[in-house]
Scaffold this active site. Sequence first.
Site, mmCIF file in Angstrom:
data_model
loop_
_atom_site.group_PDB
_atom_site.id
_atom_site.type_symbol
_atom_site.label_atom_id
_atom_site.label_comp_id
_atom_site.label_asym_id
_atom_site.label_seq_id
_atom_site.Cartn_x
_atom_site.Cartn_y
_atom_site.Cartn_z
ATOM 1 N N GLY A 129 0.825 -1.212 0.000
ATOM 2 C CA GLY A 129 0.000 0.000 0.000
ATOM 3 C C GLY A 129 0.851 1.249 0.000
ATOM 4 C CG ASN A 130 -0.431 4.697 -1.377
ATOM 5 O OD1 ASN A 130 -1.080 5.539 -0.762
ATOM 6 N ND2 ASN A 130 -0.931 4.024 -2.408
#
Length: 419
Positions: free
Chosen positions: A219-220
Amino acid sequence: MPRILLGVCGGIAAYKALEVTRLATKAGHSVRVVCTEAATRFVGTASFAAITGAPVLITEWEPDPLRGAFPGDPPPEHAPLSHLALVERADAYVIAPATAQTLAKLAGGQADNLLTAAALACRRPMIVAPAMNHAMYEHPATQANLDALRARGVIVLEPGTGPLGSPGEFGIGRLPEPAEILAAVEAVLAAAPRDLDGLGVLVTAGGTREPIDAVRFVGNRSSGRMGLAIAAAAERRGASVTLVAANVSIPRPPGIEYVDVETTAQLAAACDAHFDAADVLIMAAAVADYAPAAPHAGKLKKDQTGEELTLRLERTQDVLSGLAARRRADQMLVGFAAEHGDGALAYGREKLSRKNLDAVVVNDIGGTGIGFDAADNEVWIVTEGDERHVPRAPKDEIAEAILDAVLNRRSSNELKVRD
Ligand code: CTP
């Protein structure tokens, strides 16, 4: 068309609210009226309904045939709670006449009828026009209530001095003339423009998560704040907004249709489904460029993976480019470019033409306290032949600047089409 919610309380001056309604509809405003029970003893709801072309509501319990919509707007598919629906759609809420009793309730945050519940739920500009006997108006309790309302940003229209409702009574407490009340409402409306009225705006926010296995993901750090700020600002400015929210866990402003997604594939499907209805697409989400090629169905165990685990990532689809490839000429597409340091602007400009966009919002993620998961941002808005620097500011302000750029660009496109 500006939407005015008019609240009418029970006082002799209630009959003047009919004239306020008449003048407002004549001036092209869309008006809905809520009355207190007491107001209906002074003035008939049928008159308001006839002038506005919409039913008058008195209690929270009666179904609203228009489901909170204002005249001229389509009613929503689901029946909402009327006290929320009306103020969510209104551009301004004016209570005229406002009695001493209702002012006390408003100051105390009470919500014991539709009119006061709507006031408590109101996030739009609120105007109250007190009208009562001069002794009641001058009483320290009423003055303290008015001060409390002023301190919260409510606009209080000063009552006039002259003969009052009961024969022989004279003093301060007269409802201002209907034309003055309307002028005050219009001044408020002018200060908070609905320049995106009638536009469909599709926004993406947050960051996608690509599963590694049943519990882990790639993810980020995107929180969704920037996209949410844009969606909220567009909604305030009159647009009908759909927000595709990728893993957004911060509070959500009302009045927006939310579509929750996790992965890039889900975000792509949601955007695809809502794109045709959109006049403007603002792609603020941080979308993964790569995803694990073969996510594990269960939870990966160390005895399966050993000392090292190699993840093979493969390219995801570029959602924005895919939509740009099938865009209509009248749609506007805005992309984001999170870039690092020197050359950020040049990358943004390159992205503008490569992805066939109308604007690219470039933010330098190298700066501290701005960008990802921060309250502030600092951006350049790059459009064909132009770039505008928006200095560091809260994301709400950056959102307004982005929408201004969208509007500018839209009007210059329209001019080109007319040429
Ligand atoms: N975007 C998208 N789909 C992806 C990746 C990005 O729609 N799979 C969108 C983002 O939401 C953003 C814009 O494309 O609005 C730019 O994203 P970015 O990843 O910075 O651009 P790229 O063209 O992928 O360039 P880079 O090589 O810098 O990653």
